[in-house]
Design a protein around this motif. Structure first.
Motif: not given
Length: 621
Positions: A568-575
């Motif tokens: 399950f990937k986390i978006p690169v720019k997740f805030d």
């Protein structure tokens, strides 16, 4: 003067050599920079490879197509498989090596690769443009262009050597420290720290009395590290010895404590917890009357002896006096004293799982610069950094090993997610799936992966396919073949196991703790003839898979359960900072490390199960 290189590797220790070899073999044009061409692949400390968990790493490097296993085999003077009395998850190969031959074999291997060029000079900085590394700068002011750079500086970054109250700059005895890189990286925003390691005195083997020591022989039937046919097991081996310190040795050492850089505050960096100096041992374990000393030859034709277990930075006169109170060392002549070395490192939480830095694109760190200790840990990082630098230049997908796939995956995952405040050393206990990550099956686990990225050769890959096919066939046959009570009970009872009352498959008999493949050959002549048709490693593989089948299956099921989180990937720019329900520490750690998957986030120190639940909800799980 220089064309642009695909990969520039700074430092030619174990990490640098593996990085240069891997990138070059994968087709990249590589420049290997070293301050001294004569110390390429120098075994700075112990002339040995492998050991508990470290042996598994060497086998993994070899399975992927790296060189540490082959070089170790070509230069070994003794082989031992450690922990044979325990289960196969704990078996760990170890070689004692010829120090000079090890370095020579590595240099020859690199020189035979047409994609590797060499440059002998100190690198004092990197060239950065637009947040991306574009080359290196040398001490003479030469700028060498490169698409990627791998820093493998070992203990050389602002290295300081300590012997008693004396201290002087150096990355290793007789060699200069490296200046400039730390300061530049700190200016770029990197966090730096200090660590310490040490080495024991070296002595003249002709001056020792070996009759006063315990003999330590190599294995009766020695194996080797590499799965390839390029190397052969040893026909003869050199002997090692064991002796012990005593009360007199400890008392002599204590007389130098007031001049010890460890105890008077001159050394600020933390040393390796699991390989402490002799003064640290007698201080921390005051109740122990003696400590083990391993007396290890430095090679086939040298008289130099490595005094393993006597690492120290005490004054040389104290070292010498204490040494000569050890049984067998009464007349010892010292070649050089032991010393401690303090050096800069960069906390590895500043890296991605590819070992590329987060702050500067195409810049990779590998080895002791990341806070690790040990040739094997360094070599594996160099391999992964070299692979990924080459893949990125070729615009291909990165190469990342999971914790369930390799000890190398455990090592890098630990460094990136947990960081380290002391020199990191690999142990089997760090791997939660160690029954899957055995030394005997590293080729089955990893050679296909190495082949797919262009590192492991076709013949290696075919050899593994043959091994898998033969193992599967043997296991199936052992399930089908039956033992008759009247033909086998006498032999079974002689082997100390219960007789059988009815026909039973050989597989079920092999599951008994008293029975191994070798014992099966004693039960039936036909069975012995059949088994002799298989190679030794196939027989071993089949036995392990049969005996530990239920345990292996449980670990595989656990891996599958965790796979969902890993995928399950986390978006690169997740805030993370905008999620109020996350704990303050969770926000800070997640924002700093920026995990790529939910599984990686779960292993970050300071990220609680509650934080993980909140994160799962926000990601739309």
């Amino acid at each position: 003067m220089f064309n642009q290189y695909d990969v520039i590797v700074v430092g030619a220790g174990h990490a640098g050599c593996e990085a240069a070899h891997a990138a070059a073999k994968m087709g990249s044009k590589v420049l290997l920079c070293t301050m001294n061409m004569n110390t390429i692949a120098q075994m700075s400390c112990n002339p040995a490879m492998g050991g508990v968990a470290k042996g598994q790493i060497v086998r993994e490097i070899d399975a992927l197509g790296g060189m540490s296993g082959i070089i170790s085999d070509k230069s070994m003077i003794q082989f031992r498989m450690l922990n044979r009395s325990k289960g196969p998850a704990m078996w760990s190969p170890r070689t004692q090596n010829d120090r000079m031959r090890f370095a020579e074999e590595w240099r020859l291997a690199l020189e035979q690769n047409p994609n590797v060029d060499f440059w002998q000079e100190m690198v004092t900085g990197i060239l950065v443009k637009g947040g991306r590394v574009v080359g290196v700068r040398t001490g003479m002011g030469i700028e060498i262009p490169g698409k990627s750079v791998v820093l493998t500086n070992g203990t050389f970054l602002n290295g300081i050597i300590h012997i008693g109250e004396k201290q002087f700059g150096g990355g290793r005895t007789g060699e200069s420290a490296s200046k400039g890189i730390t300061e530049q990286l700190v200016e770029l925003g990197f966090e730096a720290g200090r660590m310490k390691t040490g080495t024991p005195p070296r002595v003249d083997g002709r001056s020792l009395d070996y009759d006063r020591m315990e003999v330590q022989y190599g294995d009766e039937n020695p194996e080797k590290f590499s799965y390839s046919d390029e190397t052969k097991p040893l026909a003869e081996q050199r002997t090692c010895w064991i002796t012990y310190t005593n009360k007199e040795v400890h008392e002599t050492l204590e007389t130098g404590f007031d001049r010890s850089p460890m105890f008077n505050g001159r050394i600020q960096g933390l040393g390796p917890r699991y390989c402490p100096s002799i003064e640290d041992k007698i201080n921390r374990f005051a109740e122990r009357e003696r400590h083990q000393i391993f007396v290890e030859p430095e090679g086939w034709n040298t008289v130099e002896i490595y005094v393993n277990g006597f690492s120290t930075s005490l004054p040389e006169d104290v070292q010498y006096k204490a040494l000569r109170q050890i049984p067998g060392f009464e007349n010892a002549k010292m070649f050089r004293p032991g010393y401690a070395i303090e050096y800069d490192f960069f906390p590895p939480t500043q890296l991605n799982l590819t070992l590329e830095t987060k702050l500067v694109e195409n810049l990779y760190f590998a080895g002791q610069i990341n806070g690790t200790t040990g040739y094997e840990e360094a070599g594996s990082q160099g391999l992964i950094a070299g692979i990924n630098a080459s893949l990125k230049v070729q615009e291909k997908d990165p190469f990342i090993l999971k914790r369930s796939e390799a000890y190398i995956g455990v090592l890098i995952d630990d460094l990136i997610n947990k960081g380290t405040e002391e020199p990191y050393r690999m142990f089997t206990s760090r791997a939660e799936f160690r029954l899957l990550l055995r030394q005997d099956n590293a080729d089955i686990r990893l050679t296909e992966k190495g082949y797919q990225i262009g590192l492991a050769e076709e013949r290696r890959y075919q050899k593994v396919l043959h091994k898998k096919e033969q193992t599967a066939r043997l296991i199936n046959d052992l399930k089908q073949k039956k033992l008759e009570p009247n033909e086998s009970n006498e032999a079974l009872e002689a082997l100390g196991t219960a007789p059988i009352r009815e026909k039973i498959s050989i597989e079920k008999v092999l599951k008994r703790p008293q029975i191994g493949i070798e014992q099966l050959e004693e039960i039936s002549t036909d069975l012995k003839d059949y088994l002799e048709g298989y190679e030794k490693e196939v027989l071993e593989q089949a036995e392990i898979q049969i005996k530990y089948d239920s345990y292996i299956e449980k670990e595989k099921q656990m891996v599958e359960k965790l796979a969902n989180m890993e995928d399950f990937k986390i978006p690169v720019k997740f805030d993370y900072l905008t999620i109020p329900a996350l704990s303050a520490e969770g926000k800070q750690k997640l924002n700093k490390i920026r995990p790529q998957t939910l599984g990686q986030a779960s292993r970050i120190s300071g990220v609680s199960p509650a934080d993980l639940s909140v994160l799962t909800v926000y990601l739309g799980r």
